[in-house]
Design an enzyme around this catalytic site. Structure first.
Site, PDB file in Angstrom:
ATOM      1  N   THR A  44      -3.043   7.297   9.515  1.00 56.35           N
ATOM      2  CA  THR A  44      -2.804   7.194  11.086  1.00 56.35           C
ATOM      3  C   THR A  44      -1.580   7.899  11.649  1.00 56.35           C
ATOM      4  O   THR A  44      -1.319   8.166  12.754  1.00 56.35           O
ATOM      5  CB  THR A  44      -2.518   5.672  11.550  1.00 56.35           C
ATOM      6  N   GLY A  98       0.975  -1.183   0.022  1.00 54.65           N
ATOM      7  CA  GLY A  98       0.199   0.035   0.061  1.00 54.65           C
ATOM      8  C   GLY A  98       0.805   1.240  -0.018  1.00 54.65           C
ATOM      9  O   GLY A  98       1.932   1.237   0.042  1.00 54.65           O
ATOM     10  N   ASP A  99       0.014   2.353  -0.023  1.00 62.54           N
ATOM     11  CA  ASP A  99       0.781   3.710  -0.128  1.00 62.54           C
ATOM     12  C   ASP A  99       2.012   3.818  -1.109  1.00 62.54           C
ATOM     13  O   ASP A  99       2.676   4.535  -1.204  1.00 62.54           O
ATOM     14  CB  ASP A  99       1.524   3.920   1.162  1.00 62.54           C
ATOM     15  N   GLU A 100       1.267   3.489  -2.183  1.00 61.22           N
ATOM     16  CA  GLU A 100       2.286   3.667  -3.504  1.00 61.22           C
ATOM     17  C   GLU A 100       1.749   5.017  -4.079  1.00 61.22           C
ATOM     18  O   GLU A 100       2.519   5.248  -5.454  1.00 61.22           O
ATOM     19  CB  GLU A 100       1.986   2.573  -4.549  1.00 61.22           C
ATOM     20  N   GLY A 101       0.626   5.470  -3.768  1.00 67.27           N
ATOM     21  CA  GLY A 101       0.483   6.656  -4.494  1.00 67.27           C
ATOM     22  C   GLY A 101      -0.818   6.363  -5.541  1.00 67.27           C
ATOM     23  O   GLY A 101      -0.864   7.245  -6.606  1.00 67.27           O
ATOM     24  N   HIS A 153      -6.207   7.842   0.675  1.00 68.93           N
ATOM     25  CA  HIS A 153      -5.561   8.139  -0.359  1.00 68.93           C
ATOM     26  C   HIS A 153      -5.175   9.875  -0.482  1.00 68.93           C
ATOM     27  O   HIS A 153      -6.030  10.515  -0.411  1.00 68.93           O
ATOM     28  CB  HIS A 153      -6.428   7.813  -1.612  1.00 68.93           C
ATOM     29  N   LEU A 180       9.408   8.611  -8.584  1.00 74.90           N
ATOM     30  CA  LEU A 180      10.589   8.295  -9.315  1.00 74.90           C
ATOM     31  C   LEU A 180      11.446   9.394  -8.810  1.00 74.90           C
ATOM     32  O   LEU A 180      13.025   9.460  -8.781  1.00 74.90           O
ATOM     33  CB  LEU A 180      10.467   8.182 -10.898  1.00 74.90           C
ATOM     34  N   THR A 192       6.615  11.926 -10.846  1.00 72.41           N
ATOM     35  CA  THR A 192       7.816  12.668 -10.648  1.00 72.41           C
ATOM     36  C   THR A 192       7.217  13.858  -9.847  1.00 72.41           C
ATOM     37  O   THR A 192       8.469  14.827  -9.727  1.00 72.41           O
ATOM     38  CB  THR A 192       8.180  13.208 -12.120  1.00 72.41           C
TER      39      THR A 192
HETATM   40  P1  IMP Z   1      -6.249  -3.206   9.171  1.00 70.86           P
HETATM   41  O1  IMP Z   1      -6.452  -3.064   7.820  1.00 70.86           O
HETATM   42  O2  IMP Z   1      -6.620  -1.997   9.984  1.00 70.86           O
HETATM   43  O3  IMP Z   1      -6.900  -4.508   9.926  1.00 70.86           O
HETATM   44  O4  IMP Z   1      -4.698  -3.566   9.376  1.00 70.86           O
HETATM   45  C1  IMP Z   1      -3.924  -4.648   8.777  1.00 70.86           C
HETATM   46  C2  IMP Z   1      -2.528  -4.294   8.411  1.00 70.86           C
HETATM   47  O5  IMP Z   1      -2.903  -3.592   7.066  1.00 70.86           O
HETATM   48  C3  IMP Z   1      -1.784  -3.305   9.234  1.00 70.86           C
HETATM   49  O6  IMP Z   1      -0.242  -3.836   8.947  1.00 70.86           O
HETATM   50  C4  IMP Z   1      -1.951  -2.246   8.570  1.00 70.86           C
HETATM   51  O7  IMP Z   1      -0.936  -1.127   8.896  1.00 70.86           O
HETATM   52  C5  IMP Z   1      -2.145  -2.216   7.093  1.00 70.86           C
HETATM   53  N1  IMP Z   1      -2.934  -1.289   6.346  1.00 70.86           N
HETATM   54  C6  IMP Z   1      -4.133  -1.249   6.339  1.00 70.86           C
HETATM   55  N2  IMP Z   1      -4.546  -0.382   5.355  1.00 70.86           N
HETATM   56  C7  IMP Z   1      -3.438   0.118   4.885  1.00 70.86           C
HETATM   57  C8  IMP Z   1      -3.101   1.231   4.116  1.00 70.86           C
HETATM   58  O8  IMP Z   1      -4.060   2.070   3.462  1.00 70.86           O
HETATM   59  N3  IMP Z   1      -1.809   1.428   3.700  1.00 70.86           N
HETATM   60  C9  IMP Z   1      -1.009   0.497   4.347  1.00 70.86           C
HETATM   61  N4  IMP Z   1      -1.171  -0.221   5.187  1.00 70.86           N
HETATM   62  C10 IMP Z   1      -2.256  -0.386   5.571  1.00 70.86           C
HETATM   63 MG    MG Z   2      -2.337   5.427   2.301  1.00 65.37          MG
END
Ligand code: IMP
Ligand code: MG
Length: 334
Positions: free
Chosen positions: A249, A12-15, A42, A280, A320
């Site tokens: 968070t 996750g968190d790739e943009g 997002h 990049l 970029t």
């Molecule tokens: P949950 O989805 O809150 O149950 O968390 C389970 C796992 O997924 C944990 O490691 C979270 O940090 C991760 N996680 C959940 N949502 C995201 C997100 O949007 N980005 C990155 N990690 C996530």
């Molecule tokens: Mg995110």
């Protein structure tokens, strides 16, 4: 490009928010379906403002886009209403009648359960809300008075849009390595995050999709517990400019270099047809704000070529910079 699924590469968190907001403006996306739940934020920079959206689709930046919340979603009602106000999109949001509701009790359970704590969940309560849905005792959107004016039949709407050759985006959340089925179990989220699951949550069959765009970041980050191959120390992450905190968070993200072997597996399971690589400019600062491939240094071009070799698909979108338009778009040269 008619129907595009946008899915996450690693943890996750790739943009995805940034890539989707670009597609919205560039392709004039008519309809977008958001999947997943409130745990995923997002981030979108648009007209000088930063948005971290947990519920409203990232295509809101294009003012004609219909914004749908799919039947597979767990809707956090106060968060949704807050984001609708902040983005000013009240007249164009639809929530599927069968989407389930995530309630304060679910967050309390998430935060007090020692097993869930040990996984490092976000604490929003998504795991307990999914549990309740599987038990078939969840409250649904159609039972919530505040949602009455937004109720919609998302699968009807989105399939009608595809039939009419409109431009549709199905917005995934998180990344494949957080998938309940394909990720690093038990350190995963409570749903499948694959492209197929994004279709399923939206009510769109696999034969109706034209493009599966997998979004990678030029390096990897992860929040919460679980393995991260090649993990760097925080000091090294800071030195390289890879250190990030979570949009949702505020937690510190761990980081590691791009993993080509894993990218091969991820692209295969998603059934990717194209890839995006974001940030990049963090790996190669001279790329900052580039909008054409020719502006890239040979090292940056080599990196993209290695991603293409590993995944077997073209890298069509390159990020970029943080703005929605800080993008190199190579789709026309396909
Ligand atoms: P949950 O989805 O809150 O149950 O968390 C389970 C796992 O997924 C944990 O490691 C979270 O940090 C991760 N996680 C959940 N949502 C995201 C997100 O949007 N980005 C990155 N990690 C996530
Ligand atoms: Mg995110």
């Amino acid at each position: 490009m008619v129907c595009t699924v946008v899915a996450g590469g690693f943890w996750g968190d790739e943009g995805k928010g940034k890539v989707i907001s670009y597609l919205a403006l560039k392709d004039k996306v008519d309809v977008c379906v958001r999947t997943g739940s409130v745990n995923a934020a997002h981030t979108i920079y648009f007209e000088g403002r930063r948005y971290a959206l947990h519920m409203v689709p990232s295509t809101f930046v294009y003012d004609k886009c219909r914004l749908l919340i799919g039947p597979g979603v767990n809707v956090h009602v106060p968060q949704l209403l807050k984001e609708i106000r902040e983005t000013g999109v009240e007249g164009r949001v639809g929530v599927d009648r069968q989407a389930s509701i995530i309630e304060p009790k679910h967050s309390a359970m998430d935060k007090s359960d020692s097993h869930l704590r040990s996984l490092g969940t976000t604490g929003w309560g998504v795991g307990p809300a999914v549990q309740e849905r599987a038990k078939r005792s969840a409250k649904l959107a159609k039972d919530v008075p505040e949602l009455k004016s937004f109720l919609a039949d998302v699968s009807e709407e989105v399939n009608a849009a595809i039939d009419a050759n409109k431009t549709v985006v199905l917005e995934g959340t998180q990344g494949l390595m957080l998938s309940l089925y394909h990720g690093s179990y038990p350190y995963v989220t409570s749903r499948d995050t694959s492209a197929a699951a994004i279709c399923s949550e939206s009510g769109v069959g696999p034969s109706r999709v034209d493009t599966v765009l997998v979004v990678f970041k030029a390096f990897i980050t992860r929040v919460g517990a679980g393995e991260l191959p090649g993990e760097l120390s925080k000091e090294e992450a800071v030195r390289r400019g890879w250190f990030e905190t979570a949009a949702g968070t505020g937690r510190e993200r761990r980081s590691a270099p791009f993993n080509f072997n894993l990218a091969r597996r991820v692209a295969k399971i998603h059934g990717a047809t194209e890839a995006a690589v974001t940030k990049l400019d963090i790996l190669f600062p001279s790329c900052k704000n580039a909008t054409s491939y020719d502006q890239l240094l040979p090292e940056a071009k080599d990196f993209l070529a290695k991603v293409e070799k590993a995944t077997g698909v073209p890298v069509t979108i390159v990020g970029t910079g943080p703005g929605a338009l800080d993008i190199i778009d190579r789709r026309s040269s396909l």
